[in-house]
Design a protein around this motif. Structure first.
Motif: not given
Length: 360
Positions: A73-85
């Protein structure tokens, strides 16, 4: 960031003027975020497995979920990283709305990260106490609402738009802050409640986010807004890049989150994405349309409220289990059937929401 570089390079080659177009940068935002998600996804899943950051599953839920125990879990960090970059690369960073959405998303993501970390790493079943979770959500939501109210440059920025009625725009005054706060915090928790099956939350988030990006582009363009008789919000069009990045990151994550899921996004993703959708809906002044398009999120939230209220008042449960997607599972629906049907409902609601732009 690259917008500034493109502006500088225009003096040497006029071809770089293409980066001035929002639609072009929106496309680049989708592709960049999608590429980052697909490239980093396998590595992140391996790291989460090594660190043993796995999902715990309730024993009183559907029995089919027990096999999901231990899924990263905590895969949302991948989503947020992609969005921010992607957003930082392709957005005009002089735009205040872009920074506001990024900050709100980051704060809600941090709240979800701490909650997930305490649950899956520290093995604290409580996670972040509810009062502290709600406190920090309120700080971010109320802060964003007050900022938007204080720095509104045109009357339309604080008016409530009623779908299907061309000339009905209600001046809300100080109640604008209350509504904005409820939309942002409510959307965050609604998406979190929906995130209970593989891909159930991320696909509606992508669809609603994409629709909000279209609306942001229209309200930020004086010609389109005049033609459609919707309020013109200067600078709001730039949010199409963020929405595009959200859609790309979400689709990339869905590659790994689709049934049977290899990774879950956790609170870090669900709380942040919900808040992002909420604050964008507030900025573009289409809260009611957002309520329509996010009908699946609303349905999930209402099922929990109704279930809790009914049990406390009468001692009886209306649904077999809440949120409502678990109710259908316990009725015998296979998990993929629940997921796909909720996706179909979201597609119909998003199209209905977009139709309100013309039917005025």
């Amino acid at each position: 960031m690259l917008v500034w570089l493109a502006e500088y390079l225009q003096q040497f080659n006029n071809g770089f003027a293409v980066f001035q177009y929002l639609t072009f940068r929106g496309i680049l935002g989708v592709l960049t975020a999608l590429g980052i998600s697909l490239l980093l996804g396998p590595w992140m899943i391996r790291r989460l497995n090594i660190l043993q950051i796995g999902q715990s599953v309730r024993s009183d839920g559907p029995q089919s979920h027990l096999k999901k125990s231990g899924t990263p879990t905590m895969g949302g960090t991948l989503i947020l990283a992609a969005i921010f970059i992607s957003s930082l690369l392709w957005s005009d960073l002089s735009n205040r709305y872009v920074w506001l959405v990024l900050i709100v998303t980051a704060v809600f993501g941090a709240v979800g990260f701490v909650d997930d970390y305490r649950k899956v790493v520290e093995k604290n079943s409580v996670g972040l106490p509810a009062r502290w979770k709600y406190f920090w959500q309120s700080v971010a939501g109320l802060g964003a609402a007050i900022y938007l109210y204080s720095y509104a440059s045109v009357p339309a920025e604080t008016q409530l738009i009623i779908p299907f009625f061309k000339n009905v725009m209600l001046d809300m005054g100080i109640f604008y802050i209350v509504l904005s706060y409820c939309v942002i915090v409510g959307a965050s928790n609604a998406v979190n409640l929906t995130d209970g099956l593989d891909g159930l939350a991320i696909k509606p988030t992508v669809l609603v986010g994409g629709a909000l990006g279209i609306i942001a582009y229209l309200v930020g363009n004086v010609e389109f807004s005049t033609y459609l008789q919707i309020p013109y919000i200067p600078g709001a069009g730039e949010l199409i890049v963020f929405c595009a990045a959200l859609a790309g990151a979400g689709m990339g994550f869905l590659w790994f989150n689709t049934y049977p899921a290899q990774v879950f996004m956790g609170d870090v993703g669900a709380l942040a994405l919900g808040a992002a959708l909420g604050v964008i809906a507030v900025i573009v002044r289409h809260e009611i349309v957002f309520f329509i398009m996010g009908g699946v999120f609303v349905m999930e939230t209402l099922s929990v409220i109704i279930q809790v209220a009914s049990f406390k008042l009468t001692g009886k449960r209306i649904f077999r289990m809440a949120p409502i997607h678990h109710h259908f599972e316990l009725k015998g629906w296979p998990e993929p059937r629940v997921i796909v049907r909720f996706w179909i409902i979201t597609v119909m609601l998003v199209l209905l929401g977009l139709a309100t732009l013309k039917l005025r």
